[in-house]
Design a protein around this motif. Sequence first.
Motif, short mmCIF file in Angstrom:
data_model
loop_
_atom_site.label_atom_id
_atom_site.label_comp_id
_atom_site.label_asym_id
_atom_site.label_seq_id
_atom_site.Cartn_x
_atom_site.Cartn_y
_atom_site.Cartn_z
N GLN A 115 0.83 -1.21 0.06
CA GLN A 115 0.00 0.01 0.12
C GLN A 115 0.78 1.26 -0.03
N SER A 116 2.20 1.21 -0.26
CA SER A 116 2.92 2.24 -0.11
C SER A 116 2.58 3.11 -1.31
N SER A 117 2.40 2.99 -2.46
CA SER A 117 2.15 3.79 -3.73
C SER A 117 0.77 4.53 -3.23
N ALA A 118 -0.16 3.84 -2.84
CA ALA A 118 -1.70 4.48 -2.48
C ALA A 118 -1.27 5.50 -1.46
N TYR A 119 -0.47 5.27 -0.32
CA TYR A 119 -0.35 6.13 0.76
C TYR A 119 0.53 7.27 0.23
N ASN A 120 1.49 7.04 -0.73
CA ASN A 120 2.47 8.17 -1.12
C ASN A 120 1.57 9.17 -1.90
N LYS A 121 0.74 8.48 -2.75
CA LYS A 121 -0.06 9.42 -3.47
C LYS A 121 -0.98 10.39 -2.89
N GLN A 122 -1.68 9.89 -1.74
CA GLN A 122 -2.57 10.48 -0.80
C GLN A 122 -1.69 11.82 -0.29
N ARG A 123 -0.58 11.41 0.12
CA ARG A 123 0.60 12.37 0.76
C ARG A 123 0.64 13.63 -0.03
N PHE A 124 1.19 12.91 -1.24
CA PHE A 124 1.59 13.96 -2.34
C PHE A 124 0.47 14.88 -2.98
N ASP A 125 -0.71 14.22 -2.81
CA ASP A 125 -2.04 15.08 -3.61
C ASP A 125 -2.33 16.22 -2.52
N ALA A 126 -1.97 16.24 -1.27
CA ALA A 126 -2.17 17.27 -0.26
C ALA A 126 -0.96 18.30 -0.50
N PRO A 127 -1.26 19.51 -0.34
CA PRO A 127 -0.16 20.43 -0.47
C PRO A 127 1.03 20.42 0.68
N LYS A 128 2.01 21.06 0.18
CA LYS A 128 3.18 20.98 1.22
C LYS A 128 2.81 21.61 2.41
N HIS A 129 3.08 21.23 3.74
CA HIS A 129 2.72 21.79 4.84
C HIS A 129 3.86 21.60 5.92
N LYS A 130 3.95 22.07 7.12
CA LYS A 130 4.51 21.71 8.16
C LYS A 130 3.62 20.76 9.02
N ALA A 131 4.36 19.78 9.57
CA ALA A 131 3.75 18.83 10.57
C ALA A 131 4.85 17.91 11.09
N HIS A 132 4.54 17.34 12.07
CA HIS A 132 5.33 16.45 12.54
C HIS A 132 4.85 15.18 12.10
N TYR A 133 5.66 14.08 11.80
CA TYR A 133 5.37 12.76 11.35
C TYR A 133 4.32 12.19 12.25
N THR A 134 4.64 12.24 13.59
CA THR A 134 3.56 11.75 14.50
C THR A 134 2.39 12.19 14.72
N ASP A 135 1.86 13.34 13.85
CA ASP A 135 0.82 14.19 14.13
C ASP A 135 -0.40 13.17 13.71
N LYS A 136 -0.46 12.21 12.88
CA LYS A 136 -1.32 11.37 12.67
C LYS A 136 -1.04 10.13 13.47
N LEU A 137 -0.85 10.23 14.83
CA LEU A 137 -0.33 8.90 15.65
C LEU A 137 -1.45 8.02 15.89
N MET A 138 -2.91 8.69 15.81
CA MET A 138 -4.07 7.68 16.12
C MET A 138 -4.34 6.86 14.96
N ASP A 139 -3.85 7.06 13.57
CA ASP A 139 -3.98 6.53 12.51
C ASP A 139 -3.12 5.19 12.65
N ASN A 140 -3.39 4.04 12.01
CA ASN A 140 -2.62 2.64 11.82
C ASN A 140 -1.38 2.86 10.84
N THR A 141 -1.43 4.12 10.14
CA THR A 141 -0.60 4.21 9.33
C THR A 141 0.06 5.63 9.43
N ALA A 142 1.19 5.26 10.17
CA ALA A 142 2.22 6.57 10.29
C ALA A 142 2.99 6.60 9.39
N ASP A 143 4.06 7.61 9.32
CA ASP A 143 5.14 7.67 8.18
C ASP A 143 6.18 6.79 8.71
N SER A 144 6.42 5.96 7.98
CA SER A 144 7.82 4.92 8.31
C SER A 144 8.47 4.38 7.14
#
Length: 192
Positions: free
Chosen positions: A163-192
Amino acid sequence: MNSENYLEGITKQFKYYKSLGEKTIDQLPEKKLFWQYNTDSNSIAIIVKHIWGNMKSRWTDFLTSDGEKKWRERDAEFDNDITTKEELLAKWNEGWHCLFEALESVDSANFDQPIYIRNIEHSITEAINRQLAHYAYHIGQIVFLGKMIVGSQWKSLSIPKGQSSAYNKQRFDAPKHKAHYTDKLMDNTADS
């Protein structure tokens, strides 16, 4: 990066690794928390006990005393004597509480003071980073053991296989922004 930004980011990283351990423990039947591959290997319970002992020693009086306390019994941390999930979780939570309480005591006024671990001077960032690496190492062991034990029923804690391609597509479809990679901590898919 100022001390406030560093402390905020590092606290999020500790919380991320704490959540990985908890999500692993949650997937296991109680008796499997005590499973050992062989007598020379550690169970998840033993690893938790070691992390707890380390945390209590390193983070108690973090700013004022050596991180290797005279009362610590490190060798006993590897005794397989935790017998219930409740006891395991009590130690887990006690250790993490000690860590987060110590981090809250650090501020711009004391950020430059030295920290000692076994009589070796560390900057605050060196001492904190040392512990983050240590806990990530052991939590990786917990996750690996959990995956071995659960097998095909394992629920991924990061981006699931395939599911890496789908996940990356979702991330790159969003505009660039400042965040910490753990900000979606409650999701099962964190950036790793």
